[in-house]
Design an enzyme around this catalytic site. Structure first.
Site, PDB file in Angstrom:
ATOM      1  N   ARG A  23      39.800  32.764  47.762  1.00  0.00           N
ATOM      2  CA  ARG A  23      40.132  31.370  48.095  1.00  0.00           C
ATOM      3  C   ARG A  23      39.457  30.387  47.117  1.00  0.00           C
ATOM      4  O   ARG A  23      40.084  29.905  46.188  1.00  0.00           O
ATOM      5  CB  ARG A  23      39.733  31.083  49.560  1.00  0.00           C
ATOM      6  CG  ARG A  23      40.321  29.793  50.127  1.00  0.00           C
ATOM      7  CD  ARG A  23      39.613  28.522  49.738  1.00  0.00           C
ATOM      8  NE  ARG A  23      38.216  28.468  50.150  1.00  0.00           N
ATOM      9  CZ  ARG A  23      37.382  27.518  49.749  1.00  0.00           C
ATOM     10  NH1 ARG A  23      37.782  26.550  48.945  1.00  0.00           N
ATOM     11  NH2 ARG A  23      36.099  27.530  50.126  1.00  0.00           N
ATOM     12  N   ASP A  24      38.164  30.152  47.280  1.00  0.00           N
ATOM     13  CA  ASP A  24      37.475  29.196  46.399  1.00  0.00           C
ATOM     14  C   ASP A  24      37.590  29.668  44.957  1.00  0.00           C
ATOM     15  O   ASP A  24      37.755  28.875  44.023  1.00  0.00           O
ATOM     16  CB  ASP A  24      35.996  29.104  46.809  1.00  0.00           C
ATOM     17  CG  ASP A  24      35.328  27.800  46.401  1.00  0.00           C
ATOM     18  OD1 ASP A  24      35.959  27.031  45.659  1.00  0.00           O
ATOM     19  OD2 ASP A  24      34.175  27.557  46.803  1.00  0.00           O
ATOM     20  N   HIS A 219      26.209  27.823  50.171  1.00  0.00           N
ATOM     21  CA  HIS A 219      27.441  27.979  49.387  1.00  0.00           C
ATOM     22  C   HIS A 219      27.197  27.254  48.062  1.00  0.00           C
ATOM     23  O   HIS A 219      27.498  26.072  47.917  1.00  0.00           O
ATOM     24  CB  HIS A 219      28.591  27.349  50.178  1.00  0.00           C
ATOM     25  CG  HIS A 219      29.914  27.344  49.487  1.00  0.00           C
ATOM     26  ND1 HIS A 219      30.976  28.110  49.894  1.00  0.00           N
ATOM     27  CD2 HIS A 219      30.374  26.644  48.420  1.00  0.00           C
ATOM     28  CE1 HIS A 219      32.026  27.885  49.131  1.00  0.00           C
ATOM     29  NE2 HIS A 219      31.685  26.990  48.211  1.00  0.00           N
ATOM     30  N   HIS A 221      27.447  26.663  43.993  1.00  0.00           N
ATOM     31  CA  HIS A 221      28.113  26.903  42.714  1.00  0.00           C
ATOM     32  C   HIS A 221      27.036  27.002  41.636  1.00  0.00           C
ATOM     33  O   HIS A 221      25.909  26.538  41.829  1.00  0.00           O
ATOM     34  CB  HIS A 221      29.128  25.786  42.437  1.00  0.00           C
ATOM     35  CG  HIS A 221      30.342  25.886  43.326  1.00  0.00           C
ATOM     36  ND1 HIS A 221      31.572  26.257  42.864  1.00  0.00           N
ATOM     37  CD2 HIS A 221      30.490  25.700  44.664  1.00  0.00           C
ATOM     38  CE1 HIS A 221      32.442  26.277  43.867  1.00  0.00           C
ATOM     39  NE2 HIS A 221      31.798  25.943  44.978  1.00  0.00           N
ATOM     40  N   CYS A 252      36.199  23.786  42.269  1.00  0.00           N
ATOM     41  CA  CYS A 252      37.011  22.994  43.198  1.00  0.00           C
ATOM     42  C   CYS A 252      37.908  22.055  42.400  1.00  0.00           C
ATOM     43  O   CYS A 252      37.437  21.372  41.494  1.00  0.00           O
ATOM     44  CB  CYS A 252      36.100  22.198  44.128  1.00  0.00           C
ATOM     45  SG  CYS A 252      37.027  21.148  45.246  1.00  0.00           S
ATOM     46  N   ASN A 261      31.603  29.628  42.145  1.00  0.00           N
ATOM     47  CA  ASN A 261      30.508  29.974  43.059  1.00  0.00           C
ATOM     48  C   ASN A 261      29.567  30.929  42.333  1.00  0.00           C
ATOM     49  O   ASN A 261      29.986  31.627  41.412  1.00  0.00           O
ATOM     50  CB  ASN A 261      31.030  30.750  44.276  1.00  0.00           C
ATOM     51  CG  ASN A 261      31.813  29.891  45.221  1.00  0.00           C
ATOM     52  OD1 ASN A 261      33.018  29.968  45.250  1.00  0.00           O
ATOM     53  ND2 ASN A 261      31.137  29.094  46.001  1.00  0.00           N
TER      54      ASN A 261
END
Ligand SMILES: CC(C)(COP(=O)([O-])OP(=O)([O-])OC[C@H]1O[C@@H](n2cnc3c(N)ncnc32)[C@H](O)[C@@H]1OP(=O)([O-])[O-])[C@@H](O)C(=O)NCCC(=O)NCCSC(=O)C[C@@](C)(O)CC(=O)[O-]
Length: 313
Positions: A23-24, A219, A221, A252, A261
């Protein structure tokens, strides 16, 4: 085979990894990535021992085209879920429309996402922080009715590309709002990877005054290469859940300049070295990272993966 070393006393003995790669990791890819490739990546991640794999996002296809195959992804995940009932595939749901899609796809966990800064909230989900909390209320209420768990994200917890510095108290306020709403866990996002360990520590200290630390996830990055140091600082404060992305994929679409990430390979290697269990096989994880990196036509963005690969040669 990389072994787990002796455990260091004041750190947790186990950490839960929430995998962000599909996803990310992929949401910001400009080149199309087929549903088939995404599903194959998820299969390989399951083989590593990963148990929490964020699979897709029920967001507007106009805003994030890469996630527009969310319905197809949910169909494709059904046999995987049957074969691996202990693996969960959370999906993002920014509003009730997104939740309805997730529900139709039999999601068992969804995530709402807010921000600690007004600038990012507007750019990412087109509303203020307060409006976003209002939008999440019916999502959480419906999810509860259907026995679906809800995770909450707070973005820009260590800095915002639009508003700059973010006070830890502001992060704590949004985290508490999401927790009070009924989110079972709050994932704290250093969306643009600008944090340093002292800042990360101050942020966790502020948030854990209002949300229990065992309900927090980090979370981070890795834009400035600080993510592992920041994670270590947070582990010392009792955080036991870490979001990361295989091969360091990601970024993002609404956070200019942000890279992926922290790589799951890097996190697992560090945790192995600290004697902290994750249940993840590092060698298989490196292979999964190579698979998706090959599909994207580049090398994994993981120091550990590249070191393991050159040692194999
Ligand atoms: C939130 C919205 C939808 C609001 O977007 P909006 O334009 O304000 O919404 P709207 O309600 O006015 O609807 C506009 C159009 O979008 C459609 N729509 C409305 N909702 C949905 C939906 N759920 N799924 C699919 N379509 C939807 C709706 O049907 C309509 O379609 P039209 O009539 O124009 O054809 C939009 O801003 C959006 O999709 N944003 C994308 C946000 C996103 O995915 N960002 C990346 C993920 S967050 C992230 O990466 C950070 C995180 C979590 O990883 C943590 C960190 O690192 O910090």
């Amino acid at each position: 085979m990389v072994m787990v070393d002796d455990h260091i006393e004041h750190l947790p003995s186990e950490v839960r990894i929430v995998e962000m790669g599909p996803r990310d990791g992929l949401q910001n890819e400009k080149q199309p990535v087929s549903t088939e490739v995404k599903v194959e990546l998820i299969k390989r991640l399951i083989e590593t021992g990963e148990k929490h794999i964020e699979a897709t996002a029920f967001v507007s296809p106009k805003w994030v085209p890469q996630m527009s195959d969310h319905h197809e992804m949910m169909q494709a995940l059904k046999p995987l879920k049957e074969a691996h009932p202990d693996v969960t595939f959370p999906v993002l749901t920014p509003n009730i429309k997104g939740f309805e899609g997730a529900l139709a796809g039999n999601a068992e966990e969804v995530a709402v996402f807010a921000a600690a800064s007004e600038g990012f909230s507007q750019k990412n989900i087109n509303c203020s922080i307060a409006e976003s909390i209002e939008r999440f209320k019916p999502v959480v209420a419906e999810a509860k009715k259907h026995g679906i768990k809800v995770r909450g994200y707070v973005s820009c917890v260590l800095g915002c590309p639009f508003d700059g510095e973010i006070a830890p108290e502001q992060v704590a306020k949004v985290a508490k709002d999401l927790y009070d709403l009924g989110c079972y866990e709050i994932s704290l996002g250093d969306t643009i990877g600008v944090g340093t360990p002292a800042k990360a520590k101050a942020m966790i200290e502020a948030v854990s005054k209002v949300v229990p630390v065992d309900k927090l996830a980090c979370h981070f990055h890795d834009t400035y290469g600080q993510a592992l140091a920041n994670l270590y600082a947070c582990l010392e404060l009792g955080v036991t859940t870490i979001d990361s992305s295989v091969a360091g994929l990601g970024g993002c679409p609404y956070a200019p300049g942000a890279t992926g990430n922290v790589a799951t390979e890097d996190v697992v290697y560090m945790l192995n070295g600290l004697g902290i269990k994750t249940g993840i096989d590092l060698d298989k994880l490196v292979d999964a990272g190579v698979y998706i990196s090959d599909q994207l036509g580049r090398k994994p963005v993981s120091r550990v993966a590249n070191a393991v690969l050159s040692k194999r040669k």
